[in-house]
Design a protein around this motif. Structure first.
Motif, PDB file in Angstrom:
ATOM      1  N   VAL A 198       0.840  -1.197   0.000  1.00 19.34           N
ATOM      2  CA  VAL A 198       0.000   0.000   0.000  1.00 19.34           C
ATOM      3  C   VAL A 198       0.871   1.241   0.000  1.00 19.34           C
ATOM      4  N   ALA A 199       1.867   1.272   0.860  1.00 16.99           N
ATOM      5  CA  ALA A 199       2.732   2.447   0.957  1.00 16.99           C
ATOM      6  C   ALA A 199       3.484   2.693  -0.346  1.00 16.99           C
ATOM      7  N   LEU A 200       4.018   1.634  -0.942  1.00 18.57           N
ATOM      8  CA  LEU A 200       4.804   1.792  -2.160  1.00 18.57           C
ATOM      9  C   LEU A 200       3.968   2.301  -3.325  1.00 18.57           C
ATOM     10  N   LEU A 202       1.766   4.537  -3.117  1.00 20.08           N
ATOM     11  CA  LEU A 202       1.243   5.857  -2.787  1.00 20.08           C
ATOM     12  C   LEU A 202       2.298   6.932  -2.643  1.00 20.08           C
ATOM     13  N   VAL A 203       3.427   6.615  -2.025  1.00 21.57           N
ATOM     14  CA  VAL A 203       4.302   7.658  -1.487  1.00 21.57           C
ATOM     15  C   VAL A 203       5.405   8.075  -2.459  1.00 21.57           C
ATOM     16  N   ASP A 204       5.991   9.250  -2.159  1.00 19.96           N
ATOM     17  CA  ASP A 204       7.172   9.732  -2.882  1.00 19.96           C
ATOM     18  C   ASP A 204       8.444   9.122  -2.304  1.00 19.96           C
ATOM     19  N   ARG A 205       8.399   8.833  -0.998  1.00 21.07           N
ATOM     20  CA  ARG A 205       9.569   8.347  -0.282  1.00 21.07           C
ATOM     21  C   ARG A 205       9.083   7.496   0.867  1.00 21.07           C
ATOM     22  N   ILE A 206       9.826   6.427   1.190  1.00 18.23           N
ATOM     23  CA  ILE A 206       9.390   5.518   2.242  1.00 18.23           C
ATOM     24  C   ILE A 206      10.529   5.289   3.235  1.00 18.23           C
ATOM     25  N   CYS A 207      10.199   5.422   4.525  1.00 17.52           N
ATOM     26  CA  CYS A 207      11.165   5.193   5.601  1.00 17.52           C
ATOM     27  C   CYS A 207      10.775   3.915   6.342  1.00 17.52           C
ATOM     28  N   PHE A 208      11.770   3.134   6.719  1.00 14.85           N
ATOM     29  CA  PHE A 208      11.542   1.885   7.440  1.00 14.85           C
ATOM     30  C   PHE A 208      12.103   2.008   8.847  1.00 14.85           C
ATOM     31  N   GLU A 217      15.871   4.388   4.199  1.00 12.46           N
ATOM     32  CA  GLU A 217      14.978   5.295   3.478  1.00 12.46           C
ATOM     33  C   GLU A 217      15.186   5.066   1.983  1.00 12.46           C
ATOM     34  N   HIS A 218      14.086   4.933   1.237  1.00 18.51           N
ATOM     35  CA  HIS A 218      14.180   4.619  -0.184  1.00 18.51           C
ATOM     36  C   HIS A 218      13.085   5.330  -0.963  1.00 18.51           C
ATOM     37  N   ARG A 219      13.301   5.467  -2.261  1.00 20.70           N
ATOM     38  CA  ARG A 219      12.258   5.835  -3.199  1.00 20.70           C
ATOM     39  C   ARG A 219      11.582   4.545  -3.675  1.00 20.70           C
ATOM     40  N   PRO A 220      10.257   4.575  -3.878  1.00 16.29           N
ATOM     41  CA  PRO A 220       9.568   3.351  -4.326  1.00 16.29           C
ATOM     42  C   PRO A 220      10.194   2.723  -5.563  1.00 16.29           C
ATOM     43  N   ALA A 221      10.631   3.545  -6.518  1.00 13.47           N
ATOM     44  CA  ALA A 221      11.220   3.004  -7.747  1.00 13.47           C
ATOM     45  C   ALA A 221      12.480   2.201  -7.458  1.00 13.47           C
ATOM     46  N   ASP A 222      13.212   2.575  -6.408  1.00 10.60           N
ATOM     47  CA  ASP A 222      14.441   1.870  -6.060  1.00 10.60           C
ATOM     48  C   ASP A 222      14.161   0.468  -5.517  1.00 10.60           C
TER      49      ASP A 222
END
Length: 239
Positions: A198-200, A202-208, A217-222
């Motif tokens: 769900v997060a991937l 939607l978001v511009d950037r994702i932190c774990f 911390e990553h970009r979904p495309a990565d």
């Protein structure tokens, strides 16, 4: 350069003798949509409580739109433009409309009425059920009601905890589209989400988070071609 909508630096937090957060650094830029993921028990909800002003950190600094709010109570953070969406909380015996009116009680009457009307315009399904008791709504509709209540005060920053929890995929899809639309208006959004998929989406950037700290911390495309890394981060392993 405009200030970040949200900046948390070096956040420690404890419940009595038990420390839960350890030096957390997190930022949400102007108009950015950021996800916060991680396994259960790593401190995501505690961090959200600190950011919203419901729990005071033992160390560190929280800023909203460039202003230090570390010691500022939750109600004053709302006036600065912060809204928090947690669970499907509503007064079940009250109608949908009365739930919305109650949320604008501290606002000038004309502004509160305008906020309720604007929220119902965003959620036409709630407008159709305006006079139903909130207890009769479905899970997805209750989540809409909680989001609608948050929108009444026209926040500049929205914190959302577990948007998709317990909801059917088709309902989640509609709620995600709504968050995209709100973000497109310039609203900054931080989504705490158990479902990394769900997060991937939607978001511009994702932190774990892992063990009370930001682990990666990553970009979904990565992450699109690295499912093994996503699994490791969501299981609490070291990336």
């Amino acid at each position: 350069m405009p200030n970040d909508a949200l900046s948390a630096t070096g956040i420690d937090c404890s419940y009595g003798p038990v420390q839960v957060l350890f030096g957390v650094d997190l930022r949400v830029g102007p108009g950015e949509l950021v996800g916060l993921c991680g396994p259960n028990g790593v401190g995501k909800s505690t961090l959200l409580r600190v950011l919203s002003g419901l729990h005071r950190p033992t160390a560190g600094r929280v800023e909203l739109f460039g202003a230090d709010v570390t010691g500022v109570p939750a109600v004053r953070r709302v006036r600065l433009g912060l809204a928090t969406v947690v669970g499907q909380a509503a007064f079940g015996s009250l109608s949908v409309l009365d739930n919305l009116r109650l949320h604008g009680y501290a606002m000038p009457p004309a502004q509160a009425r305008g906020g309720v009307d604007a929220a119902l315009a965003v959620f036409p399904r709630l407008a159709q059920r305006a006079h139903q008791p909130a207890a009769t709504l479905s899970g997805g509709e209750r989540q809409m009601l909680v989001l609608a209540k948050a929108l009444i005060q026209r926040p500049r920053l929205l914190l959302v905890d577990e948007l998709s929890l317990g909801l059917a995929p088709i309902v989640v899809g509609g709620l995600l589209e709504l968050l995209r639309r709100l973000n497109a208006t310039g609203m900054s959004v931080l989504v705490v989400e158990q479902s990394v998929n769900v997060a991937l989406s939607l978001v511009d950037r994702i932190c774990f988070m892992e063990r009370g700290a930001i682990a990666a911390e990553h970009r979904p495309a990565d992450l699109a071609a690295r499912p093994e890394l996503v699994r490791s981060l969501m299981l609490g392993g070291h990336a």
